[in-house]
Write an enzyme that holds these catalytic residues in place. Structure first.
Site, PDB file in Angstrom:
ATOM      1  N   CYS A 399     -20.159  -9.448   7.661  1.00 58.32           N
ATOM      2  CA  CYS A 399     -19.293  -8.883   7.253  1.00 58.32           C
ATOM      3  C   CYS A 399     -19.603  -9.057   5.264  1.00 58.32           C
ATOM      4  O   CYS A 399     -20.667  -8.327   4.665  1.00 58.32           O
ATOM      5  CB  CYS A 399     -17.678  -8.637   7.077  1.00 58.32           C
ATOM      6  SG  CYS A 399     -17.138  -6.722   7.017  1.00 58.32           S
ATOM      7  N   HIS A 526     -18.737  -7.859  13.355  1.00 55.99           N
ATOM      8  CA  HIS A 526     -18.181  -9.300  14.303  1.00 55.99           C
ATOM      9  C   HIS A 526     -18.439  -9.947  14.933  1.00 55.99           C
ATOM     10  O   HIS A 526     -17.756  -9.571  15.777  1.00 55.99           O
ATOM     11  CB  HIS A 526     -17.036  -9.133  13.469  1.00 55.99           C
ATOM     12  CG  HIS A 526     -16.133  -9.390  12.350  1.00 55.99           C
ATOM     13  ND1 HIS A 526     -15.357  -9.415  11.216  1.00 55.99           N
ATOM     14  CD2 HIS A 526     -15.668  -7.580  11.135  1.00 55.99           C
ATOM     15  CE1 HIS A 526     -15.598  -9.279  10.293  1.00 55.99           C
ATOM     16  NE2 HIS A 526     -15.628  -7.411   9.977  1.00 55.99           N
ATOM     17  N   GLU A 528     -18.275 -12.763  16.120  1.00 59.81           N
ATOM     18  CA  GLU A 528     -17.015 -13.431  16.666  1.00 59.81           C
ATOM     19  C   GLU A 528     -16.356 -13.062  17.879  1.00 59.81           C
ATOM     20  O   GLU A 528     -15.127 -13.646  18.730  1.00 59.81           O
ATOM     21  CB  GLU A 528     -16.433 -14.190  15.550  1.00 59.81           C
ATOM     22  CG  GLU A 528     -14.838 -13.247  14.435  1.00 59.81           C
ATOM     23  CD  GLU A 528     -15.675 -12.562  13.598  1.00 59.81           C
ATOM     24  OE1 GLU A 528     -15.436 -11.938  12.776  1.00 59.81           O
ATOM     25  OE2 GLU A 528     -17.568 -12.504  13.855  1.00 59.81           O
TER      26      GLU A 528
END
Length: 643
Positions: A399, A526, A528
């Protein structure tokens, strides 16, 4: 539908979310479909405007909901996909009730907390519990975590709602687990049960009686302490479970299972679990927990962020790094670096801190620059990107990390010296990063580009695409207000920056890579958020493999890990293994031809015979295709292939 309500004692922050997730993990291992709901009694509509220092990270779901980080625990533990309605707040409930009142749905009644608010809570829970979270099958069990502690004034409407709810769904369908801290003061060294007694008394005074009491403690508590809690809290000693501090949260479901949670819930909720398959429950989870204990070698990953004083600010990033490291049998040693301390101003103001942070960065095996907002620390992130690029250190930007990498490259490679983001400098001469059309400057909550979006891979060589398994597209979750200015993309690509992923309209840049670098990848999304303990995120896996100098071998094997890559071999053994692997790859290209090139071999043909035997598949008398040497079914997690 069966419901398990998890409440907290007089002290918060004792791991109630992990324990609630562990209940779900245990039941899912028994072949039950499980969903979960997190209740946050604050008045905010959602977690989108929270400070990372107050509540930790904001977790984003597929549908774009910004929610509490505990929902991340549920998704990771249960491998399910939750929705915005799986997070209930006081703000959402009151907003819904007030809107209904404005429309006249209550027919002129006096709208009150009881029954209107409490009914709205019960109806919300019952409705969301039926919603599929994995495929199309309806869940059988719903885990409900009530945030805060018993006695909080903002949580009382929810407590009253569940007092009524237990009669609505009948006793055999409702179970209450109460999580409470049992402190161990150093002055006496004796476990204190008064906090647990007080919170259970408060809970029973509200009309709810716990079926299980889960005691959190620093060390295991003895039988006499359990019996004391049993006597004062109106439960059987077998219904008192101790969860002491463990080396890994992956051990929590196992410890709960050892305390007979499966048998208790099966009898209490009439779950009809096949007890003949009891030994197979949690087998994969048990293997995962065992691996966390047997890993010896470490890999140092520097996280250059803005909110490093509170580890929960990057909870999903930390978990994703740990998942990837564990997949290659490494222990992630995370080094948090405050990005503002890497800036030139810190050198003048606090030189000792400046040099200390730079030393930590230089000693890392890989560098990760996560997301964030605002100008503070941005120049430090940019400098970290520059150091990783110039020193060929494995790098992953997420990001804001992608935006920092693009700005750094524009300044120092493309000679756009004033390059910046309009978020940092609205008057910059070269706006490399600009705000998106949907960004509403007058309203902060829910105005970003949120949720799962599709990324289209460009038709060009790409390391990150190979890590994903060479698909044409990939779906990942987003949370950002700014994006790379597409006007500068051709200029940046002419200097060697590859934009290998875009949105479906090919206007928004999603992924960048650098040529001639071991691993320099950044994503606007993102990754994750979709990492799981048994299925790590490909960008994070690439970072760990590159930090261990094993990425190229992994790609050459078709993105599968060999048994040697999964081992804890010494550094000398690794170098030998890498040398053999590269020799094997080079010789395989030559097929059955003799080794005559001086660049490949400077010895006689007879001296090349041992290497030629590798091409034929024999290593020290073992067949290279033997299952014990190379199992094609072994994936990055020792399970399935990453695809």
């Amino acid at each position: 539908m069966k419901y398990i309500l998890v409440t907290g004692g007089v002290i918060s922050g004792v791991g109630k979310g992990v324990i609630a997730s562990s209940f779900g993990r245990i039941l899912k291992s028994c072949n039950l479909d499980v969903t979960s709901i997190k209740i946050d009694p604050y008045i905010n509509i959602d977690a989108g405007t929270f400070s990372p220092y107050e509540h930790g990270e904001v977790y984003v779901l597929d549908d774009g909901a910004e929610v509490d980080l505990d929902l991340g625990n549920y998704e990771r533990f249960l491998d399910i996909t939750l929705h915005r309605d799986n997070n209930i707040t006081t703000g959402k409930i009151y907003k819904m009730v007030i809107e209904k009142e404005r429309k006249g749905d209550y027919l002129g009644q006096t709208v009150q907390v009881v029954p209107h608010i409490t009914n709205a809570i019960q109806e919300w829970v019952a409705r969301v519990a039926e919603k599929p979270v994995k495929g199309s099958s309806k869940p059988q069990v719903c885990i409900v975590e009530l945030g805060g502690t018993i006695g909080d004034i903002e949580g009382m409407p929810f407590v009253e709602a569940f007092r009524q709810f237990q009669f609505r769904v009948k006793r055999e369908n409702f179970c209450l687990a109460h999580v409470s801290l049992v402190p161990l003061p150093k002055a006496t060294g004796e476990p204190k049960t008064k906090p647990t007694q007080s919170s259970v008394r408060e809970l029973r005074g509200c009309g709810l009686s716990p079926d299980l009491i889960v005691c959190r403690s620093e060390k295991p508590i003895g039988v006499e302490v359990k019996e004391k809690i049993s006597n004062f809290c109106h439960v059987d000693p077998d219904q008192v479970i101790c969860i002491h501090d463990l080396s890994s949260i992956y051990h929590v479901p196992l410890l709960m299972e050892q305390n007979g949670v499966i048998e208790f819930l099966n009898e209490r909720l009439k779950l009809n679990i096949d007890m003949s398959q009891r030994t197979k429950c949690l087998q994969h989870w048990r293997d995962l927990a065992r691996r966390t204990e047997t890993v010896r070698r470490e890999v140092n990953i520097a996280i250059v962020g803005k909110y490093t004083k509170f580890a929960d600010s990057y909870a999903s990033v930390v978990k994703a790094v740990q998942h990837a490291a564990l997949a290659v049998n490494r222990k992630a040693n995370l080094v948090f670096i405050e990005s503002c301390l890497l800036e030139h101003e810190t050198l003048q103001r606090e030189p000792s801190k400046y040099h200390k942070e730079w030393q930590k960065l230089c000693e890392s095996n890989g560098i990760l620059v996560p997301g964030g907002f605002g100008p503070r620390g941005m120049e430090g992130k940019i400098r970290a990107c520059q150091w990783a690029r110039e020193n060929k250190r494995p790098f992953l930007g997420i990001c804001l990390g992608l935006q920092a990498a693009v700005i750094e490259f524009a300044r120092n490679v493309a000679n756009l010296k004033d390059a910046n983001s309009t978020e940092i400098n609205p008057d910059t001469a070269h706006p490399l990063v600009i705000d998106m059309p949907e960004h509403h400057k007058g309203q902060m909550g829910g105005t970003m580009r949120l949720g799962k979006r599709r990324t289209i891979f460009a038709d060009k060589p790409s390391t990150i695409r190979q890590l994903y398994g060479n698909p044409k597209t990939v779906d990942e979750r987003h949370r950002h207000r700014y994006e790379v200015n597409p006007e500068y993309v051709p200029q940046l690509e002419s200097y060697g920056m590859n934009f290998v992923g875009t949105d479906v309209d090919q206007n928004r840049m999603e992924i960048i890579e650098l040529r001639d670098h071991p691993y320099y990848v950044a994503t606007q999304y993102h990754p994750e958020y979709l990492s799981r303990p048994l299925k790590p995120s490909p960008p994070f896996l690439g970072l760990i493999l590159a930090a261990e100098d094993r990425l190229q071998i992994y790609i050459e094997r078709g993105c599968r890990l060999s048994p040697r890559q999964l081992s804890d071999a010494s550094s000398d053994e690794d170098e030998t293994a890498n040398g053999v692997s590269h020799s094997f790859a080079a010789l395989k290209l030559q097929g059955s031809k003799k080794c005559t090139s001086t660049s490949t071999c400077t010895t006689t043909d007879n001296q090349c015979e041992p290497l030629n035997s590798l091409v034929n598949g024999n290593i020290n008398g073992l067949n290279a295709n033997d299952h014990t040497l190379d199992n094609d079914n072994d994936g990055a997690c020792g399970g399935s292939r990453l695809d």
